[in-house]
Design an enzyme around this catalytic site. Structure first.
Site, PDB file in Angstrom:
ATOM      1  N   ARG A 139      -3.471   6.904   1.681  1.00 51.53           N
ATOM      2  CA  ARG A 139      -3.876   8.039   2.514  1.00 51.53           C
ATOM      3  C   ARG A 139      -2.758   8.766   3.239  1.00 51.53           C
ATOM      4  O   ARG A 139      -2.952   9.866   3.712  1.00 51.53           O
ATOM      5  CB  ARG A 139      -4.918   7.571   3.535  1.00 51.53           C
ATOM      6  CG  ARG A 139      -6.264   7.314   2.888  1.00 51.53           C
ATOM      7  CD  ARG A 139      -7.201   6.598   3.812  1.00 51.53           C
ATOM      8  NE  ARG A 139      -6.709   5.259   4.073  1.00 51.53           N
ATOM      9  CZ  ARG A 139      -7.351   4.350   4.791  1.00 51.53           C
ATOM     10  NH1 ARG A 139      -8.488   4.649   5.339  1.00 51.53           N
ATOM     11  NH2 ARG A 139      -6.844   3.155   4.968  1.00 51.53           N
ATOM     12  N   ARG A 186       0.846  -1.199   0.000  1.00 49.90           N
ATOM     13  CA  ARG A 186       0.000   0.000   0.000  1.00 49.90           C
ATOM     14  C   ARG A 186       0.880   1.248   0.000  1.00 49.90           C
ATOM     15  O   ARG A 186       0.768   2.119   0.850  1.00 49.90           O
ATOM     16  CB  ARG A 186      -0.968  -0.006   1.171  1.00 49.90           C
ATOM     17  CG  ARG A 186      -2.392   0.114   0.619  1.00 49.90           C
ATOM     18  CD  ARG A 186      -3.452   0.081   1.657  1.00 49.90           C
ATOM     19  NE  ARG A 186      -3.973  -1.254   1.832  1.00 49.90           N
ATOM     20  CZ  ARG A 186      -4.611  -1.638   2.914  1.00 49.90           C
ATOM     21  NH1 ARG A 186      -4.803  -0.837   3.905  1.00 49.90           N
ATOM     22  NH2 ARG A 186      -5.069  -2.863   2.989  1.00 49.90           N
ATOM     23  N   ASP A 228      -8.049  -2.445  -5.986  1.00 49.32           N
ATOM     24  CA  ASP A 228      -8.303  -3.151  -4.725  1.00 49.32           C
ATOM     25  C   ASP A 228      -8.656  -4.595  -5.044  1.00 49.32           C
ATOM     26  O   ASP A 228      -9.198  -4.883  -6.122  1.00 49.32           O
ATOM     27  CB  ASP A 228      -9.445  -2.494  -3.939  1.00 49.32           C
ATOM     28  CG  ASP A 228      -9.437  -2.956  -2.490  1.00 49.32           C
ATOM     29  OD1 ASP A 228      -8.720  -2.347  -1.684  1.00 49.32           O
ATOM     30  OD2 ASP A 228     -10.098  -3.970  -2.174  1.00 49.32           O
ATOM     31  N   ARG A 241      -7.969  12.082  -4.228  1.00 49.49           N
ATOM     32  CA  ARG A 241      -9.117  11.342  -3.684  1.00 49.49           C
ATOM     33  C   ARG A 241     -10.306  12.278  -3.512  1.00 49.49           C
ATOM     34  O   ARG A 241     -11.446  11.908  -3.751  1.00 49.49           O
ATOM     35  CB  ARG A 241      -8.679  10.717  -2.356  1.00 49.49           C
ATOM     36  CG  ARG A 241      -9.748  10.119  -1.499  1.00 49.49           C
ATOM     37  CD  ARG A 241      -9.961   8.666  -1.857  1.00 49.49           C
ATOM     38  NE  ARG A 241     -10.491   7.899  -0.746  1.00 49.49           N
ATOM     39  CZ  ARG A 241     -11.757   7.943  -0.347  1.00 49.49           C
ATOM     40  NH1 ARG A 241     -12.608   8.719  -0.945  1.00 49.49           N
ATOM     41  NH2 ARG A 241     -12.153   7.196   0.673  1.00 49.49           N
ATOM     42  N   TYR A 257     -14.326 -11.913   2.594  1.00 46.52           N
ATOM     43  CA  TYR A 257     -15.105 -10.668   2.486  1.00 46.52           C
ATOM     44  C   TYR A 257     -16.479 -10.925   1.876  1.00 46.52           C
ATOM     45  O   TYR A 257     -17.477 -10.326   2.281  1.00 46.52           O
ATOM     46  CB  TYR A 257     -14.339  -9.625   1.666  1.00 46.52           C
ATOM     47  CG  TYR A 257     -13.155  -9.055   2.419  1.00 46.52           C
ATOM     48  CD1 TYR A 257     -13.340  -8.085   3.402  1.00 46.52           C
ATOM     49  CD2 TYR A 257     -11.868  -9.511   2.178  1.00 46.52           C
ATOM     50  CE1 TYR A 257     -12.266  -7.573   4.110  1.00 46.52           C
ATOM     51  CE2 TYR A 257     -10.785  -8.999   2.886  1.00 46.52           C
ATOM     52  CZ  TYR A 257     -10.987  -8.030   3.857  1.00 46.52           C
ATOM     53  OH  TYR A 257      -9.921  -7.531   4.566  1.00 46.52           O
TER      54      TYR A 257
HETATM   55  O1  CP3 Z   1      -0.506   0.903  -3.111  1.00 43.58           O
HETATM   56  C1  CP3 Z   1      -1.014  -0.247  -3.166  1.00 43.58           C
HETATM   57  O2  CP3 Z   1      -0.638  -1.185  -2.429  1.00 43.58           O
HETATM   58  C2  CP3 Z   1      -2.017  -0.556  -4.265  1.00 43.58           C
HETATM   59  C3  CP3 Z   1      -3.387  -0.578  -3.961  1.00 43.58           C
HETATM   60  C4  CP3 Z   1      -4.037  -1.564  -2.987  1.00 43.58           C
HETATM   61  C5  CP3 Z   1      -5.130  -1.179  -2.182  1.00 43.58           C
HETATM   62  N1  CP3 Z   1      -5.625  -2.300  -1.568  1.00 43.58           N
HETATM   63  C6  CP3 Z   1      -5.667   0.196  -2.109  1.00 43.58           C
HETATM   64  C7  CP3 Z   1      -6.584   0.565  -1.024  1.00 43.58           C
HETATM   65  C8  CP3 Z   1      -3.817  -2.933  -2.768  1.00 43.58           C
HETATM   66  C9  CP3 Z   1      -2.739  -3.836  -3.319  1.00 43.58           C
HETATM   67  C10 CP3 Z   1      -4.845  -3.375  -1.867  1.00 43.58           C
HETATM   68  C11 CP3 Z   1      -5.010  -4.783  -1.450  1.00 43.58           C
HETATM   69  C12 CP3 Z   1      -6.037  -5.129  -0.464  1.00 43.58           C
HETATM   70  N2  CP3 Z   1      -7.282  -4.576  -0.303  1.00 43.58           N
HETATM   71  C13 CP3 Z   1      -5.919  -6.205   0.450  1.00 43.58           C
HETATM   72  C14 CP3 Z   1      -4.733  -7.172   0.529  1.00 43.58           C
HETATM   73  C15 CP3 Z   1      -3.555  -6.605   1.231  1.00 43.58           C
HETATM   74  C16 CP3 Z   1      -3.789  -6.298   2.696  1.00 43.58           C
HETATM   75  O3  CP3 Z   1      -3.789  -5.105   3.020  1.00 43.58           O
HETATM   76  O4  CP3 Z   1      -3.961  -7.232   3.491  1.00 43.58           O
HETATM   77  C17 CP3 Z   1      -7.099  -6.259   1.202  1.00 43.58           C
HETATM   78  C18 CP3 Z   1      -7.418  -7.226   2.310  1.00 43.58           C
HETATM   79  C19 CP3 Z   1      -7.965  -5.232   0.716  1.00 43.58           C
HETATM   80  C20 CP3 Z   1      -9.366  -4.910   1.139  1.00 43.58           C
HETATM   81  C21 CP3 Z   1      -9.475  -3.518   1.625  1.00 43.58           C
HETATM   82  N3  CP3 Z   1      -9.472  -2.393   0.821  1.00 43.58           N
HETATM   83  C22 CP3 Z   1      -9.599  -3.079   2.965  1.00 43.58           C
HETATM   84  C23 CP3 Z   1      -9.640  -3.999   4.177  1.00 43.58           C
HETATM   85  C24 CP3 Z   1      -9.673  -1.672   2.936  1.00 43.58           C
HETATM   86  C25 CP3 Z   1      -9.846  -0.737   4.094  1.00 43.58           C
HETATM   87  C26 CP3 Z   1      -8.474  -0.440   4.605  1.00 43.58           C
HETATM   88  C27 CP3 Z   1      -8.397   0.788   5.437  1.00 43.58           C
HETATM   89  O5  CP3 Z   1      -7.284   0.969   5.974  1.00 43.58           O
HETATM   90  O6  CP3 Z   1      -9.364   1.562   5.516  1.00 43.58           O
HETATM   91  C28 CP3 Z   1      -9.549  -1.262   1.593  1.00 43.58           C
HETATM   92  C29 CP3 Z   1      -9.548   0.133   1.095  1.00 43.58           C
HETATM   93  C30 CP3 Z   1      -8.302   0.569   0.400  1.00 43.58           C
HETATM   94  N4  CP3 Z   1      -7.651  -0.150  -0.544  1.00 43.58           N
HETATM   95  C31 CP3 Z   1      -7.641   1.825   0.565  1.00 43.58           C
HETATM   96  C32 CP3 Z   1      -6.574   1.826  -0.334  1.00 43.58           C
HETATM   97  C33 CP3 Z   1      -5.606   2.958  -0.616  1.00 43.58           C
HETATM   98  C34 CP3 Z   1      -8.103   2.976   1.452  1.00 43.58           C
HETATM   99  C35 CP3 Z   1      -9.151   3.718   0.663  1.00 43.58           C
HETATM  100  C36 CP3 Z   1      -9.378   5.138   1.043  1.00 43.58           C
HETATM  101  O7  CP3 Z   1     -10.184   5.355   1.961  1.00 43.58           O
HETATM  102  O8  CP3 Z   1      -8.793   6.036   0.407  1.00 43.58           O
END
Ligand code: CP3
Length: 319
Positions: A6, A2, A52, A15, A128
């Site tokens: 943010r 990630r 995502d 965003r 999920y």
């Molecule tokens: O920079 C990167 O790594 C590329 C983008 C990326 C995101 N999610 C963006 C994102 C990648 C590779 C992921 C993978 C992802 N998403 C996983 C596997 C890796 C891990 O973290 O275990 C999982 C389980 C998800 C599902 C997911 N998406 C969750 C649980 C959440 C909420 C997380 C949080 O901290 O709020 C997301 C949202 C998400 N995916 C954000 C980002 C940048 C935050 C979105 C925002 O509010 O701007």
């Protein structure tokens, strides 16, 4: 991990221009810019596609929203008819903006930088889908035992969809592919073999056959003692270590040619200073002489000061 997101003010600014997170992922110009932001700021060797793992279930027809403070929310999937309704025929159209993002990024990224495509592994996607949101995934873990034919059908369908999804990404220009199995560690060994390793093996075989030169990476988070078995899967080129895995032990338990990725604790990056230098140095020394991609053991926390990331990059480059 990630590396976009943010913690970067330039991400927050972009965003704010998109309606929501899903719209940001589905607008190629914006998603491409977010993908490139950390590479421009820090000079990373690789960019990971900004998207995502839950975009795939959404493309298969499941409603998805990202709720501020809660994360992803979907209607829980519990019935065999709902598995049968997961529609792979919707994917090409639903996924077109993501493939366009890949093409834009590849055309803009420095030639020396690698573009990483990714997907969620079937088990983590199922968590999920069945529970409908993050947590302890009790509904999923019950369904595995109480309705095994439902759960097996779901994993099979997600495995087929993931193969199609990663194939399309490689065709569009992704140069390495990563499978995130963030909740793999929830399963006991028998079920880990059945629902983490077996579907992963099928995905690896399909992709290796089609794209023999595209590196394939897996992230079986919290796999613990199952890590060596997972790491031995044919076709796997690299494994991401989570923060709990000792890199010294890990290297002694995996094939010599298997690249290890990781595994700095995101809290060390948040703290910065001597804690960051010490923990990063220990990981680099532990893996010296073994193929290693320096990375975090999980995602960058939104509170992380970008200056700490810059410090880490110069620390690692100097090691
Ligand atoms: O920079 C990167 O790594 C590329 C983008 C990326 C995101 N999610 C963006 C994102 C990648 C590779 C992921 C993978 C992802 N998403 C996983 C596997 C890796 C891990 O973290 O275990 C999982 C389980 C998800 C599902 C997911 N998406 C969750 C649980 C959440 C909420 C997380 C949080 O901290 O709020 C997301 C949202 C998400 N995916 C954000 C980002 C940048 C935050 C979105 C925002 O509010 O701007």
């Amino acid at each position: 991990m990630r590396q976009a997101g943010r913690y970067l003010p330039e991400y927050q600014a972009l965003r704010a221009r998109a309606e929501d997170f899903l719209a940001l992922c589905m607008t190629p110009d914006l998603a491409a810019e977010v993908t490139l932001q950390p590479v421009h700021r820090f000079g990373f060797d690789a960019a990971i596609l900004f998207s995502d793992i839950l975009i795939l279930p959404w493309a298969l027809g499941r409603p998805l929203s990202f709720v501020e403070g809660q994360g992803p929310v979907m209607p829980p999937l519990r019935k065999a008819e709902e598995v049968a309704a997961l529609d792979l025929a919707r994917m090409p159209e639903a996924m077109a903006p993501v493939l366009e993002t890949i093409r834009i990024v590849r055309a803009t990224l420095p030639a020396s930088a690698t573009l990483i495509g990714f997907g969620g592994a079937p088990f983590t996607l199922a968590c999920y889908l069945v529970d409908g949101t993050g947590g302890a995934f009790l509904a999923t873990r019950r369904a595995i035992r109480e309705d095994p034919s439902f759960f097996t059908a779901l994993i099979e369908r997600l495995t087929d969809a993931t193969i199609a999804w990663l194939t399309a990404q490689a065709e569009a220009g992704a140069e390495a592919l990563m499978l995130f199995d963030s909740w793999a560690g929830l399963l006991p060994p028998l079920l880990f073999r059945q629902f983490v390793m077996a579907p992963t093996a099928r995905i690896l075989a399909a992709l290796k056959r089609r794209f023999p030169r595209v590196p394939l990476m897996g992230f079986p988070r919290l796999a613990g003692l199952m890590l060596p078995a997972y790491a031995a899967l044919p076709g796997l080129d690299a494994v991401g270590l989570d923060t709990t895995s000792d890199p010294v032990l890990a290297r002694s338990l995996v094939p010599n040619e298997l690249t290890l990725q990781g595994n700095l604790d995101p809290l060390a990056l948040l703290a910065g200073g001597p804690a960051l230098a010490e923990e990063a140095g220990a990981i680099a020394s532990a893996l010296r002489g073994h193929p290693h991609i320096f990375n975090l053991g999980h995602g960058v926390l939104p509170e992380t000061p970008p200056a700490h990331v810059a410090n880490l990059v110069s620390l690692v480059r100097g090691l």
